[in-house]
Design an enzyme around this catalytic site. Structure first.
Site, PDB file in Angstrom:
ATOM      1  N   LYS A 134      -7.495   7.828 -19.821  1.00  0.00           N
ATOM      2  CA  LYS A 134      -7.663   8.458 -21.128  1.00  0.00           C
ATOM      3  C   LYS A 134      -6.382   8.296 -21.970  1.00  0.00           C
ATOM      4  O   LYS A 134      -5.984   7.183 -22.225  1.00  0.00           O
ATOM      5  CB  LYS A 134      -8.070   9.922 -20.930  1.00  0.00           C
ATOM      6  CG  LYS A 134      -9.236  10.093 -19.926  1.00  0.00           C
ATOM      7  CD  LYS A 134     -10.514   9.512 -20.427  1.00  0.00           C
ATOM      8  CE  LYS A 134     -11.603   9.251 -19.422  1.00  0.00           C
ATOM      9  NZ  LYS A 134     -11.687   9.969 -18.200  1.00  0.00           N
TER      10      LYS A 134
ATOM     11  N   ARG B 279       0.848  -1.202   0.000  1.00  0.00           N
ATOM     12  CA  ARG B 279       0.000   0.000   0.000  1.00  0.00           C
ATOM     13  C   ARG B 279       0.884   1.253   0.000  1.00  0.00           C
ATOM     14  O   ARG B 279       0.577   2.241  -0.655  1.00  0.00           O
ATOM     15  CB  ARG B 279      -0.968  -0.005   1.197  1.00  0.00           C
ATOM     16  CG  ARG B 279      -1.786   1.269   1.289  1.00  0.00           C
ATOM     17  CD  ARG B 279      -3.107   1.163   2.052  1.00  0.00           C
ATOM     18  NE  ARG B 279      -3.104   0.251   3.163  1.00  0.00           N
ATOM     19  CZ  ARG B 279      -2.552   0.478   4.356  1.00  0.00           C
ATOM     20  NH1 ARG B 279      -1.918   1.612   4.599  1.00  0.00           N
ATOM     21  NH2 ARG B 279      -2.607  -0.429   5.311  1.00  0.00           N
TER      22      ARG B 279
ATOM     23  N   TYR C  55     -14.839  19.002 -14.957  1.00  0.00           N
ATOM     24  CA  TYR C  55     -15.367  17.655 -15.246  1.00  0.00           C
ATOM     25  C   TYR C  55     -16.492  17.308 -14.243  1.00  0.00           C
ATOM     26  O   TYR C  55     -16.373  17.607 -13.048  1.00  0.00           O
ATOM     27  CB  TYR C  55     -14.207  16.645 -15.162  1.00  0.00           C
ATOM     28  CG  TYR C  55     -14.679  15.225 -15.113  1.00  0.00           C
ATOM     29  CD1 TYR C  55     -15.349  14.662 -16.184  1.00  0.00           C
ATOM     30  CD2 TYR C  55     -14.482  14.440 -13.978  1.00  0.00           C
ATOM     31  CE1 TYR C  55     -15.821  13.361 -16.130  1.00  0.00           C
ATOM     32  CE2 TYR C  55     -14.939  13.138 -13.917  1.00  0.00           C
ATOM     33  CZ  TYR C  55     -15.612  12.613 -15.005  1.00  0.00           C
ATOM     34  OH  TYR C  55     -16.074  11.328 -14.945  1.00  0.00           O
TER      35      TYR C  55
ATOM     36  N   ASP D 230      -5.845  19.867 -13.817  1.00  0.00           N
ATOM     37  CA  ASP D 230      -6.180  18.590 -14.447  1.00  0.00           C
ATOM     38  C   ASP D 230      -5.626  18.632 -15.873  1.00  0.00           C
ATOM     39  O   ASP D 230      -6.069  19.427 -16.699  1.00  0.00           O
ATOM     40  CB  ASP D 230      -7.713  18.430 -14.445  1.00  0.00           C
ATOM     41  CG  ASP D 230      -8.162  17.072 -14.964  1.00  0.00           C
ATOM     42  OD1 ASP D 230      -7.470  16.514 -15.838  1.00  0.00           O
ATOM     43  OD2 ASP D 230      -9.220  16.585 -14.520  1.00  0.00           O
TER      44      ASP D 230
HETATM   45  C1  PLP Z   1     -10.882  15.865 -17.446  1.00  0.00           C
HETATM   46  C2  PLP Z   1     -11.198  14.665 -16.617  1.00  0.00           C
HETATM   47  N1  PLP Z   1     -10.720  14.598 -15.361  1.00  0.00           N
HETATM   48  C3  PLP Z   1     -10.970  13.544 -14.561  1.00  0.00           C
HETATM   49  C4  PLP Z   1     -11.753  12.490 -14.991  1.00  0.00           C
HETATM   50  C5  PLP Z   1     -12.025  11.336 -14.070  1.00  0.00           C
HETATM   51  O1  PLP Z   1     -11.232  10.245 -14.392  1.00  0.00           O
HETATM   52  P1  PLP Z   1     -11.655   8.711 -14.156  1.00  0.00           P
HETATM   53  O2  PLP Z   1     -12.844   8.447 -15.003  1.00  0.00           O
HETATM   54  O3  PLP Z   1     -10.427   7.974 -14.552  1.00  0.00           O
HETATM   55  O4  PLP Z   1     -11.974   8.592 -12.696  1.00  0.00           O
HETATM   56  C6  PLP Z   1     -12.255  12.507 -16.297  1.00  0.00           C
HETATM   57  C7  PLP Z   1     -13.099  11.401 -16.785  1.00  0.00           C
HETATM   58  O5  PLP Z   1     -13.729  11.478 -17.824  1.00  0.00           O
HETATM   59  C8  PLP Z   1     -11.973  13.622 -17.127  1.00  0.00           C
HETATM   60  O6  PLP Z   1     -12.447  13.707 -18.368  1.00  0.00           O
END
Ligand code: PLP
Length: 396
Positions: free
Chosen positions: A199, A50, A102, A174
């Site tokens: 992604k 962990r 998001y 992000d």
């Molecule tokens: C810009 C962005 N940040 C964070 C996330 C969240 O990621 P996850 O789906 O891997 O939890 C997404 C998911 O679509 C996203 O598009």
């Protein structure tokens, strides 16, 4: 490995290029959950998985090197990375969050952080005067996403960092849409870079993962503490999948971004489309900032039909892209933000942010762009056919 190499070279030739003990050219997957300690008095680098595991550490080192940070952290999803990073805050703190964040982050901020006494204000991060106005004495963090999802708004990272620093706040960014091959927010002063590695970094729609990277060592220590305390860690098989995806990141992103510009320009010529959102288009208000702070406009674009009905007909007639929640994969992905990425956002809030019922988002994959355009063309014809037949029905 030194920064003297271009990013494409560094994706392959990094500190985990060859496993030192065996010479393996693919990072070995260590399934061990615990590690024998050879000394009673001093423990080795790995104790209990962990806290750390050699396979996870390889991914964490690689993303830290690519982002220009000192320390990386691997989580089982982007949301796990984002929510753990938010735990750097304390009860009574206030945060400013980009208004077109998001949907999952919106849900976490509004429905979870709020319950723990961490207040928020959503703000248009492209309006710097408004950002300054919204800062309170207890504001501790400015949270940005650029390009934003799904309206591809561009935030001037350096300008937001300057405001943040002037008020003693942290800045989180992000970086999912561009990844370090196109944009390195730590170099621009950001404190924590976050990724949904589900992604582009993974890139093949076959893994869920999240990453966080910091430059400041004290912040790294605090995040390491939270990572271990929450135990939200990425499993070793998934670490390996992301490591493999990263090797082809630049070629995938270059090809997809080139095709995205072609598609965006083509969409602009179509009478069925009200608006195209892509920062590579001449009329995009964030184009010049994007070109100062990133090396490409990215592989994601959004476009708007006049109605939900037209968007639905279009999606139902498209043959190549998958219609799915997600982006950043080898196959093109078409999605409907109103019920997918932003399904967690109340309709009224969604509409305020320009996420209309006719808006679709396209993440361009690696198909031949002429095949994608032909597919778009035939789906547009279906909309026209449908409106002709409903006009005739009304005449009858
Ligand atoms: C810009 C962005 N940040 C964070 C996330 C969240 O990621 P996850 O789906 O891997 O939890 C997404 C998911 O679509 C996203 O598009």
């Amino acid at each position: 490995m030194s920064d003297k190499y271009h990013i494409q070279t560094r994706l392959l030739h990094n500190s985990h290029k060859v496993h030192e003990e065996t010479g393996a050219v693919s990072v070995p997957i260590h399934h061990s959950s615990t590690f024998h300690q050879f000394s009673f008095d001093g423990f080795g680098d790995f104790e209990y998985a962990r806290g750390s595991n050699p396979t996870r550490k390889a991914l964490e080192d690689v993303i830290a090197e690519l982002e220009g940070g000192t320390r990386g952290f691997a989580f089982p999803s982007g949301m796990a990375a984002i929510s753990t990073a938010f735990m750097l805050l304390s009860k009574g703190d206030h945060i400013l969050v980009t208004d077109d964040v998001y949907g999952g982050t919106y849900r976490f901020v509004t429905e979870v952080l709020q319950r723990y006494g961490i207040d928020h204000t959503f703000v248009d991060m492209t309006n710097h005067e408004e950002v300054k106005k919204q800062i309170k004495p207890n504001t501790k963090l400015l949270y940005i996403e650029t390009p934003s999802n799904p309206t591809l708004k561009i935030t001037d990272i350096k300008a937001i960092v300057a405001i943040s620093k002037a008020h003693g706040c942290l800045t989180f960014c992000d970086n999912t849409f561009l990844t370090p091959v196109f944009q390195r927010p730590l170099d621009l002063g950001v404190d924590v870079v976050l990724h949904s590695a589900t992604k582009f970094l993974g890139g093949h729609s076959d893994v869920m993962a999240g990453l966080a990277v910091v430059k400041d060592e004290e912040l790294g220590r605090q995040l390491a503490f939270l990572h271990n305390a929450f135990g939200s860690i990425l499993g070793v098989q998934d670490c390996w999948i992301v490591l493999r995806g990263i090797k082809t990141l630049q070629v995938r992103m270059n090809a997809s971004s080139k095709a995205a510009l072609t598609i965006a320009q083509w969409l602009q010529t179509r009478k069925e489309i009200l608006k195209v959102y892509y920062p590579g288009l001449e009329d995009h208000p964030g184009k010049s900032i994007q070109e100062q702070q990133a090396t490409s406009h990215g592989a994601v674009l959004s476009f708007e039909f006049a109605s939900k009905n037209e968007a639905k007909t279009f999606v139902e007639h498209m043959k190549l892209p998958v219609f799915a929640v997600s982006l950043g994969a080898v196959e093109s992905i078409l999605s409907y933000p109103a019920t997918m990425s932003h399904g967690a956002m109340p309709r009224e809030e969604r509409l305020k942010r320009g996420i209309s019922d006719g808006l679709l988002r396209l993440s361009v994959g690696l198909e031949d762009v002429s095949d994608l355009l032909s597919d778009f063309e035939q789906a547009m014809r279906a909309i026209e056919d449908q409106s002709c037949s409903s006009l005739q029905e009304r005449k009858i």
